[in-house]
Scaffold this motif. Structure first.
Motif, PDB file in Angstrom:
ATOM      1  N   ASP A  65      50.572   1.367  85.295  1.00 56.31           N
ATOM      2  CA  ASP A  65      51.602   1.133  86.304  1.00 56.31           C
ATOM      3  C   ASP A  65      51.426   2.053  87.509  1.00 56.31           C
ATOM      4  OD1 ASP A  65      53.541  -1.038  85.763  1.00 56.31           O
ATOM      5  OD2 ASP A  65      53.567  -0.056  83.795  1.00 56.31           O
ATOM      6  N   HIS A  66      51.977   1.576  88.646  1.00 56.13           N
ATOM      7  CA  HIS A  66      51.875   2.341  89.893  1.00 56.13           C
ATOM      8  C   HIS A  66      52.516   3.712  89.716  1.00 56.13           C
ATOM      9  CE1 HIS A  66      50.465  -1.120  92.111  1.00 56.13           C
ATOM     10  NE2 HIS A  66      51.475  -1.843  91.652  1.00 56.13           N
ATOM     11  N   ALA A  67      51.772   4.752  90.081  1.00 54.51           N
ATOM     12  CA  ALA A  67      52.269   6.112  89.874  1.00 54.51           C
ATOM     13  C   ALA A  67      52.074   6.960  91.117  1.00 54.51           C
ATOM     14  CB  ALA A  67      51.534   6.759  88.698  1.00 54.51           C
ATOM     15  N   LEU A 100      41.431  -3.277  82.263  1.00 55.12           N
ATOM     16  CA  LEU A 100      41.754  -1.864  82.506  1.00 55.12           C
ATOM     17  C   LEU A 100      42.761  -1.661  83.628  1.00 55.12           C
ATOM     18  CD1 LEU A 100      38.226  -0.204  82.130  1.00 55.12           C
ATOM     19  CD2 LEU A 100      39.944  -0.704  80.379  1.00 55.12           C
ATOM     20  N   HIS A 101      43.427  -2.735  84.054  1.00 54.53           N
ATOM     21  CA  HIS A 101      44.335  -2.602  85.201  1.00 54.53           C
ATOM     22  C   HIS A 101      45.450  -3.634  85.084  1.00 54.53           C
ATOM     23  CE1 HIS A 101      44.586  -2.380  89.928  1.00 54.53           C
ATOM     24  NE2 HIS A 101      45.766  -2.260  89.335  1.00 54.53           N
ATOM     25  N   THR A 102      46.616  -3.190  84.578  1.00 51.93           N
ATOM     26  CA  THR A 102      47.757  -4.098  84.430  1.00 51.93           C
ATOM     27  C   THR A 102      49.073  -3.358  84.728  1.00 51.93           C
ATOM     28  OG1 THR A 102      48.175  -3.591  82.087  1.00 51.93           O
ATOM     29  CG2 THR A 102      46.574  -5.334  82.552  1.00 51.93           C
ATOM     30  N   HIS A 103      50.078  -4.133  85.065  1.00 55.34           N
ATOM     31  CA  HIS A 103      51.395  -3.576  85.409  1.00 55.34           C
ATOM     32  C   HIS A 103      52.490  -4.196  84.553  1.00 55.34           C
ATOM     33  CE1 HIS A 103      49.779  -1.493  88.909  1.00 55.34           C
ATOM     34  NE2 HIS A 103      48.986  -2.543  89.028  1.00 55.34           N
ATOM     35  N   THR A 104      53.556  -3.432  84.349  1.00 59.04           N
ATOM     36  CA  THR A 104      54.701  -3.875  83.550  1.00 59.04           C
ATOM     37  C   THR A 104      55.984  -3.614  84.345  1.00 59.04           C
ATOM     38  OG1 THR A 104      55.238  -1.746  82.505  1.00 59.04           O
ATOM     39  CG2 THR A 104      53.440  -3.035  81.516  1.00 59.04           C
ATOM     40  N   VAL A 111      47.630   5.176  84.262  1.00 62.40           N
ATOM     41  CA  VAL A 111      48.403   5.113  85.504  1.00 62.40           C
ATOM     42  C   VAL A 111      47.473   4.611  86.599  1.00 62.40           C
ATOM     43  CG1 VAL A 111      50.053   6.985  85.010  1.00 62.40           C
ATOM     44  CG2 VAL A 111      47.848   7.525  86.046  1.00 62.40           C
ATOM     45  N   GLU A 112      48.085   4.007  87.615  1.00 64.63           N
ATOM     46  CA  GLU A 112      47.326   3.685  88.820  1.00 64.63           C
ATOM     47  C   GLU A 112      47.921   4.531  89.951  1.00 64.63           C
ATOM     48  OE1 GLU A 112      45.911   0.014  91.732  1.00 64.63           O
ATOM     49  OE2 GLU A 112      47.661  -0.295  90.455  1.00 64.63           O
ATOM     50  N   LEU A 113      47.214   5.567  90.347  1.00 66.71           N
ATOM     51  CA  LEU A 113      47.691   6.410  91.446  1.00 66.71           C
ATOM     52  C   LEU A 113      47.657   5.559  92.714  1.00 66.71           C
ATOM     53  CD1 LEU A 113      45.872   9.787  90.652  1.00 66.71           C
ATOM     54  CD2 LEU A 113      48.095   8.953  89.837  1.00 66.71           C
ATOM     55  N   SER A 169      42.240  -7.696  85.952  1.00 69.21           N
ATOM     56  CA  SER A 169      43.166  -8.695  86.502  1.00 69.21           C
ATOM     57  C   SER A 169      44.206  -8.125  87.451  1.00 69.21           C
ATOM     58  CB  SER A 169      43.898  -9.387  85.355  1.00 69.21           C
ATOM     59  OG  SER A 169      44.793  -8.473  84.736  1.00 69.21           O
ATOM     60  N   ASP A 170      44.537  -6.819  87.315  1.00 70.74           N
ATOM     61  CA  ASP A 170      45.666  -6.276  88.092  1.00 70.74           C
ATOM     62  C   ASP A 170      46.905  -7.127  87.806  1.00 70.74           C
ATOM     63  OD1 ASP A 170      47.131  -4.794  89.906  1.00 70.74           O
ATOM     64  OD2 ASP A 170      45.781  -5.130  91.592  1.00 70.74           O
ATOM     65  N   THR A 171      47.100  -7.454  86.528  1.00 69.70           N
ATOM     66  CA  THR A 171      48.204  -8.338  86.129  1.00 69.70           C
ATOM     67  C   THR A 171      49.564  -7.774  86.535  1.00 69.70           C
ATOM     68  OG1 THR A 171      47.140  -9.470  84.291  1.00 69.70           O
ATOM     69  CG2 THR A 171      49.509  -9.090  84.074  1.00 69.70           C
ATOM     70  N   HIS A 172      50.378  -8.628  87.161  1.00 70.82           N
ATOM     71  CA  HIS A 172      51.787  -8.337  87.408  1.00 70.82           C
ATOM     72  C   HIS A 172      52.658  -9.372  86.676  1.00 70.82           C
ATOM     73  CE1 HIS A 172      50.086  -5.797  90.578  1.00 70.82           C
ATOM     74  NE2 HIS A 172      51.275  -5.306  90.833  1.00 70.82           N
ATOM     75  N   ALA A 173      52.190 -10.616  86.615  1.00 72.78           N
ATOM     76  CA  ALA A 173      52.932 -11.704  85.975  1.00 72.78           C
ATOM     77  C   ALA A 173      52.122 -12.240  84.794  1.00 72.78           C
ATOM     78  CB  ALA A 173      53.157 -12.832  86.979  1.00 72.78           C
TER      79      ALA A 173
HETATM   80 ZN   LIG Z   1      47.354  -2.434  90.405  1.00 67.87          ZN
END
Ligand SMILES: [Zn+2]
Ligand SMILES: [Zn+2]
Length: 214
Positions: free
Chosen positions: A36-38, A4-8, A68-70, A172-176
């Protein structure tokens, strides 16, 4: 499996939304939230952009949650922005909690836990049990994270969530690409955070609708 927590590349991640979805599908994920960071500058565009890959996610057999991740939003402004995200069609709103490795404004955890439009409080650091109790009443989840740094307080989060009767997610808070967890890695993060086998199963196989339809 869910994350429930990933970034692109729409914020500071490395992958296009579609590649992230594809990689998650190959690992066996059923549900993936792109969060994504918002802040007020980019929230509308993020919700619209991620919604554009719903068809691609369906082709790959993944239920995409537009989110979104505020992030570093002043606590007093979190409720209005979370509401705005939902109004624009976001399925899920995550708040970037008071991790011990960033100067997140004090009061962020409290603002998230008391806001009806927030679904997950990510990496909540040394969250207070009073806030966790409010989160539990509202049916929102606190996050156990695999992300280096943010994961320092997983043990505290487990203890407080247990005391408050709060739902937990394992994200995971995936970034890569290498941040996405295998099935075994998710289990290791849950057990490593101090959850029992039974608690781990509950967290790892959480019915996401319980959080989203609270
Ligand atoms: Zn995050
Ligand atoms: Zn980031």
């Amino acid at each position: 499996m869910y994350d429930l927590h990933t970034h692109t590349i729409l914020s500071d991640g490395e992958l296009l939304p579609t590649e992230l979805v594809r990689r998650a599908a190959v690992l066996g994920y059923d549900t993936l939230a792109i969060t994504d960071h918002a802040d007020a500058s980019n929230l509308a565009g993020l919700v619209e952009s991620v919604a554009g890959v719903r068809d691609s996610a369906e082709c790959y057999g993944v239920e995409l949650l537009v989110g979104v991740e505020l992030t570093h939003v002043p606590p007093s402004l979190i409720p209005a922005l979370a509401r705005d995200a939902k109004r624009r069609g976001a399925d899920i709103v995550v708040v970037h909690g008071e991790t011990v490795v960033e100067p997140v404004a004090p009061g962020t955890n409290h603002a998230a836990c008391t806001c009806e439009y927030v679904d997950v409080l990510a990496h909540p650091g040394f969250i207070e049990v009073e806030d966790a109790r409010i989160a539990a009443e509202r049916g929102m989840a606190l996050e156990i994270t695999s992300r280096g740094g943010h994961n320092r307080t997983n043990g505290h989060v487990v203890r407080v969530a247990r005391e408050a009767g709060c739902l937990l997610t394992v994200d995971s808070d995936t970034h890569a690409p290498s941040d996405l967890m295998s099935k075994e890695a998710r289990r290791a993060v849950a057990l490593g955070a101090g959850l029992t086998e039974a608690e781990s199963r509950k967290a790892l196989f959480l019915d996401i609708n319980r959080i989203l339809q609270k």
